[in-house]
Design an enzyme around this catalytic site. Sequence first.
Site, PDB file in Angstrom:
ATOM      1  N   SER A  67     -63.081 -13.134  27.377  1.00 40.88           N
ATOM      2  CA  SER A  67     -62.754 -14.485  26.914  1.00 40.88           C
ATOM      3  C   SER A  67     -64.044 -15.216  26.584  1.00 40.88           C
ATOM      4  O   SER A  67     -65.106 -14.897  27.130  1.00 40.88           O
ATOM      5  CB  SER A  67     -61.997 -15.240  28.013  1.00 40.88           C
ATOM      6  OG  SER A  67     -61.961 -16.628  27.756  1.00 40.88           O
TER       7      SER A  67
ATOM      8  N   TYR B  41     -63.597 -18.127  36.972  1.00 40.54           N
ATOM      9  CA  TYR B  41     -63.026 -17.458  35.808  1.00 40.54           C
ATOM     10  C   TYR B  41     -64.138 -16.935  34.908  1.00 40.54           C
ATOM     11  O   TYR B  41     -64.093 -15.791  34.431  1.00 40.54           O
ATOM     12  CB  TYR B  41     -62.132 -18.426  35.032  1.00 40.54           C
ATOM     13  CG  TYR B  41     -61.503 -17.826  33.795  1.00 40.54           C
ATOM     14  CD1 TYR B  41     -60.532 -16.842  33.893  1.00 40.54           C
ATOM     15  CD2 TYR B  41     -61.887 -18.261  32.518  1.00 40.54           C
ATOM     16  CE1 TYR B  41     -59.958 -16.284  32.757  1.00 40.54           C
ATOM     17  CE2 TYR B  41     -61.310 -17.712  31.380  1.00 40.54           C
ATOM     18  CZ  TYR B  41     -60.344 -16.734  31.502  1.00 40.54           C
ATOM     19  OH  TYR B  41     -59.783 -16.181  30.373  1.00 40.54           O
TER      20      TYR B  41
END
Length: 314
Positions: free
Chosen positions: A158, A184
């Site tokens: 990501s 994350y």
Amino acid sequence: MARFTSPFSATSTAAEVLEGVDLHGRSAVVTGASSGIGVETARALAGAGAHVVLAVRDVAAGRRAAEDVAHTHPGASLEVGSLDLADLASVERFTESWSSPLHLLVNNAGIMMTPELRTARGWELQFATNHLGHFALALRLHPAMVEAGGARIVSVSSSGHGMSDIVYEDLFFERRPYDPGQAYGQSKTANVLFAVEASRRWAAEGITANAVMPGGIWTNLQRHWDPQALADTKAYVADAGIAMKTPAQGAATSVLAAASPLLTGVGGLYLEDCEEAEAVPEIVNGTHGVRPYALDSENATRLWDVSLELLRST
């Protein structure tokens, strides 16, 4: 070496990328294939003829996804397997049942911006699920990929990797305040570094690995976001005229890395919008580019060794 590009773009769909590609006789595992880009990845691979195993935590949801894929492609070869990446015993059970060559491993499953949660081993949940679970899965499936010859691994990362490099001194937020974005971010950086090191270590065995950034897509992945933050982000995206992708468009880069002849023998890349991303000092417009620390070979080797030690300590 010239930056990899393709005839496809941000608006291409997974089906368009695999048009004319024949995957009959090949097997694929797609983690997190019960929704979002995971099911669209499975749909495109199955449509090209691959036998696809939807490896999912929620088996009932996985079966519904498989039925949906079969509705699109009657006669598709599909299977649903139980896999909880946060539970290494589940990873072990899944891999112990595997007894044939594996040509394509798409490490797609992930969680994002969760509250502070830990596995039974005390590992921070995002790093444990997004990286360590997939790392263990790939290690255990490695012999099956060697047997396949020319196997490919897709590590779904990501642009969120730009929020954090790997903080080796405190991987699991035991000494610093927990930050869901940083947690994350380092898990997504780990996904890229895994692809870099897997390609280096396993290239002689015919295995290549690439990391992909699917693009901006509204899916179930954002379920842990603060509702107001999510609403504000959606409003900003709309006001700025930023184009969001459909799940089928988001899966395009994954299937390009998994099965396109254009990437035969090519590994260690970070791909976005169906081409190799440019290295940047910061992520552009929140979605574009790759931070150099995510492609650093020394960083990749260090993470691999640290990850091995963590698995051995269990």
